[in-house]
Design a protein around this motif. Sequence first.
Motif, PDB file in Angstrom:
ATOM      1  N   ALA A 164       0.817  -1.217   0.000  1.00  0.00           N
ATOM      2  CA  ALA A 164       0.000   0.000   0.000  1.00  0.00           C
ATOM      3  C   ALA A 164       0.858   1.278   0.000  1.00  0.00           C
ATOM      4  O   ALA A 164       0.405   2.329  -0.462  1.00  0.00           O
ATOM      5  N   TYR A 165       2.081   1.169   0.507  1.00  0.00           N
ATOM      6  CA  TYR A 165       2.903   2.392   0.597  1.00  0.00           C
ATOM      7  C   TYR A 165       3.235   2.997  -0.769  1.00  0.00           C
ATOM      8  O   TYR A 165       3.081   4.214  -0.954  1.00  0.00           O
ATOM      9  N   PRO A 166       3.664   2.151  -1.738  1.00  0.00           N
ATOM     10  CA  PRO A 166       3.877   2.749  -3.067  1.00  0.00           C
ATOM     11  C   PRO A 166       2.593   3.376  -3.614  1.00  0.00           C
ATOM     12  O   PRO A 166       2.647   4.404  -4.297  1.00  0.00           O
ATOM     13  N   LEU A 167       1.434   2.779  -3.262  1.00  0.00           N
ATOM     14  CA  LEU A 167       0.172   3.332  -3.762  1.00  0.00           C
ATOM     15  C   LEU A 167      -0.110   4.699  -3.126  1.00  0.00           C
ATOM     16  O   LEU A 167      -0.603   5.614  -3.796  1.00  0.00           O
ATOM     17  N   VAL A 168       0.196   4.824  -1.811  1.00  0.00           N
ATOM     18  CA  VAL A 168      -0.006   6.119  -1.138  1.00  0.00           C
ATOM     19  C   VAL A 168       0.892   7.180  -1.782  1.00  0.00           C
ATOM     20  O   VAL A 168       0.449   8.287  -2.108  1.00  0.00           O
ATOM     21  N   VAL A 169       2.171   6.806  -1.988  1.00  0.00           N
ATOM     22  CA  VAL A 169       3.111   7.752  -2.610  1.00  0.00           C
ATOM     23  C   VAL A 169       2.622   8.117  -4.007  1.00  0.00           C
ATOM     24  O   VAL A 169       2.606   9.296  -4.391  1.00  0.00           O
ATOM     25  N   LEU A 170       2.169   7.106  -4.752  1.00  0.00           N
ATOM     26  CA  LEU A 170       1.678   7.357  -6.107  1.00  0.00           C
ATOM     27  C   LEU A 170       0.445   8.268  -6.067  1.00  0.00           C
ATOM     28  O   LEU A 170       0.307   9.192  -6.885  1.00  0.00           O
ATOM     29  N   GLY A 171      -0.439   8.023  -5.092  1.00  0.00           N
ATOM     30  CA  GLY A 171      -1.643   8.834  -4.969  1.00  0.00           C
ATOM     31  C   GLY A 171      -1.310  10.298  -4.713  1.00  0.00           C
ATOM     32  O   GLY A 171      -1.850  11.194  -5.361  1.00  0.00           O
ATOM     33  N   ILE A 172      -0.397  10.532  -3.774  1.00  0.00           N
ATOM     34  CA  ILE A 172       0.007  11.914  -3.462  1.00  0.00           C
ATOM     35  C   ILE A 172       0.647  12.550  -4.705  1.00  0.00           C
ATOM     36  O   ILE A 172       0.403  13.717  -5.031  1.00  0.00           O
ATOM     37  N   LEU A 173       1.445  11.752  -5.404  1.00  0.00           N
ATOM     38  CA  LEU A 173       2.116  12.235  -6.623  1.00  0.00           C
ATOM     39  C   LEU A 173       1.081  12.669  -7.663  1.00  0.00           C
ATOM     40  O   LEU A 173       1.194  13.737  -8.274  1.00  0.00           O
ATOM     41  N   LEU A 174       0.047  11.835  -7.843  1.00  0.00           N
ATOM     42  CA  LEU A 174      -0.977  12.146  -8.850  1.00  0.00           C
ATOM     43  C   LEU A 174      -1.775  13.383  -8.449  1.00  0.00           C
ATOM     44  O   LEU A 174      -2.076  14.237  -9.292  1.00  0.00           O
ATOM     45  N   VAL A 175      -2.101  13.491  -7.152  1.00  0.00           N
ATOM     46  CA  VAL A 175      -2.834  14.679  -6.686  1.00  0.00           C
ATOM     47  C   VAL A 175      -1.983  15.927  -6.919  1.00  0.00           C
ATOM     48  O   VAL A 175      -2.471  16.964  -7.389  1.00  0.00           O
ATOM     49  N   ALA A 176      -0.680  15.818  -6.610  1.00  0.00           N
ATOM     50  CA  ALA A 176       0.228  16.959  -6.790  1.00  0.00           C
ATOM     51  C   ALA A 176       0.282  17.357  -8.260  1.00  0.00           C
ATOM     52  O   ALA A 176       0.177  18.539  -8.606  1.00  0.00           O
ATOM     53  N   LEU A 177       0.435  16.367  -9.135  1.00  0.00           N
ATOM     54  CA  LEU A 177       0.527  16.663 -10.564  1.00  0.00           C
ATOM     55  C   LEU A 177      -0.780  17.254 -11.083  1.00  0.00           C
ATOM     56  O   LEU A 177      -0.773  18.195 -11.880  1.00  0.00           O
ATOM     57  N   GLY A 178      -1.898  16.710 -10.611  1.00  0.00           N
ATOM     58  CA  GLY A 178      -3.200  17.226 -11.036  1.00  0.00           C
ATOM     59  C   GLY A 178      -3.375  18.674 -10.619  1.00  0.00           C
ATOM     60  O   GLY A 178      -3.765  19.525 -11.424  1.00  0.00           O
ATOM     61  N   SER A 179      -3.051  18.969  -9.360  1.00  0.00           N
ATOM     62  CA  SER A 179      -3.189  20.346  -8.854  1.00  0.00           C
ATOM     63  C   SER A 179      -2.271  21.292  -9.609  1.00  0.00           C
ATOM     64  O   SER A 179      -2.656  22.408  -9.959  1.00  0.00           O
ATOM     65  N   ALA A 180      -1.022  20.831  -9.840  1.00  0.00           N
ATOM     66  CA  ALA A 180      -0.055  21.684 -10.551  1.00  0.00           C
ATOM     67  C   ALA A 180      -0.530  21.937 -11.977  1.00  0.00           C
ATOM     68  O   ALA A 180      -0.406  23.052 -12.490  1.00  0.00           O
ATOM     69  N   ALA A 181      -1.106  20.904 -12.607  1.00  0.00           N
ATOM     70  CA  ALA A 181      -1.574  21.070 -13.989  1.00  0.00           C
ATOM     71  C   ALA A 181      -2.713  22.081 -14.040  1.00  0.00           C
ATOM     72  O   ALA A 181      -2.749  22.947 -14.925  1.00  0.00           O
TER      73      ALA A 181
END
Lengths: 447, 255
Positions: A164-181
């Motif tokens: 689950a940890y890689p998924l949490v990191v991936l989730g935060i990464l996707l939220v960050a990229l979405g917000s930045a976009a």
Amino acid sequence: MSVLAAAPLLLRRRSALADTLPVLAFAASTAITATVLGGLLAFVGRMPADALGPSASGEDSIMGMLAFCALTASVLLVPSAVGFGGAAARLSLARRERDLAAMRLVGGTSAQVGGIALLDVAAQALLGSVLGVLAHLAVTPALTALDFGIAPFTVGELLLPVWAYPLVVLGILLVALGSAAVALAGLVLSPLGVARESRTVRMSLLRLAVWAVLIVLLVAATQLAQVVSAVAGLAGMLIIMIVLVGGVVAGVNVVGPLVVWLLGRALAATAPTAGLLVAARRLAADPRAAWRTVSGITIALVVAGLLTVISSLGEASTPEDAILITAMSTGGLLTLAIAAVLAAISTGITRTAKVIDEMPVLRAQHVAGAQVGQLQRARMLQALLPVLLSSVLAAGTALLVVVATVGASTPDPAALVQYVATVIGAYVLVLGAVAVSAPLVRRGVRV
Amino acid sequence: MTTAIPSTYRSPSEPDPSAGPAVLSARSLVRDFGDSGRKGPTTRALAGVDLDIARADSLAIMGPSGCGKTTLLHVLAGILRPSAGTVHHDGTDLSSLPDAARTRLRRGAFGFVFQEGRLLPELTALENVILPRMLAGTPRRTATADARGWLDRLGLAGMHDRRPGQLSGGQAQRVAIARALAGRPQVVFADEPTGALDQATGRSVLEVLVGACRDSGASLVMVTHDPQVAAVCRRTVAMRDGAIVQEFQRSGEGR
């Protein structure tokens, strides 16, 4: 040398503080998300197969209820923590604006520069979220000491499964990229500078309507609980209730910016002092950003309000009741503590970032005769007005949810004292966050 | 040495500064930057500057980058304390005043126009103009009435409620000029006020700045590297390596 190859050179030049803030924010967001989800899974893991069935007894009989409470706490906290990750992405992007313009100047296209900006945010999000996972691992052993009235949780129960940890990191990464976009879409990247699309901020009353609909649905669902239960089953009704309570609480963050905008405009038109005028105009100019600084506090205050429900449960008449009351007290206070930590970090980081952003104007105001004390008072007002609104809205929301789900009851005076103390704590937190960044202002305005 | 420099712009008629008392008087100004307290390397930005600024006069400070002209403006305005020397305003040595008193002086007696306006982006044009006066304790209603007059006078009628982002560079700079003059200052300090504008807009802004200072009886001290901009002022001092090396008077009268 291609623009991509040149990017690391351009992106290297920044102050340590400006670099650190977004990473800290991503770390806090990840740590809180992982810890809350870990706790939720720990409760769910203790649930017997027939937790909601009639045959369950003792601790087993209330594990379903406890898991429901843990899920409610998660619904309150996780969106806020993940949303803070999005705010961190926008913070990171704001720090880079001058560098992005420099890249345009040396020949980068808007697409290339936008891509580099996203890569930059992704790198910070990755670093921050890995640090956040480490912080979660470090804090978890201390959480085993919490008394939920049941057998203490082990570290193994409170940690997420490894996958689950890689998924949490991936989730935060996707939220960050979405917000930045999304943030990038509102910027005009030119070689001479980065400009925000000059839009007059308008807030739609639709925000209020959406919230009102959610409230009506919550009240209707509680009034028609038996019908809903008959149609959707007990589990279905619980899920519907969680979604609606979460929706109403999250709705505070939808209505908040609208209220900030209306209040800012009204105050700006009549403000008798310079400090109030500047504070009100800044709130009206960017009500979303103003509300973001208190969204964490709002959730904390709503949770504190909901905690007063526990006081209405009365004395425990059975061992199961005693476990339930202990678990809800501990869980409620834990939720409040996590929300307070989130609020403290988000307030501190957003306030410090604001000082860095506003420094040229603050310096110019001081040169033109504004005393440092006057500048500080304006910042204080700018910070306090949203938290004032936040406390009113949060108290109203908590009251609404309590009345809708439990019914009107007289809460324990001790619970009210606890609530008032939480509200005072919120004010102290915001004032503290502004005070922490005050030396930055004093140093920064020096010519 | 006395030299008359060519005037590019039509010049307003100005009083003879020698007839009036100095509103600012600087003597033997020295200003060092760097780690002087720890015996580290220092940079001398001002190396013994003497300068008088008469009431209602206009003075341009010229020179290449790093010559000390902006430092001189900051010391004259009480933003920086000199390492040695004095700046007298109405008989008071600015360096003897505590920071709070110097800040009050800047708010009441001085006005500032920066290169990029430095207007508060969230405030309307009108609110930007009334802000310094409200900081000084003037009631909002009074400050607003005065500010409207200044904005109209500077060609911004109908734009009072626009925010800086909705104004052109020249219009924003006019708002900055109105802000500087609304408090009826004795001296207006301008640091490269047209540096961020195109030539035509810059010329128009300069005319407004000089004309408004003249009409209100304020002295103008302007830092610029552009001789054409300096030419709108009655006096020009040229700096090099922290010292005034030449002075020009547009009328041809040198000192």
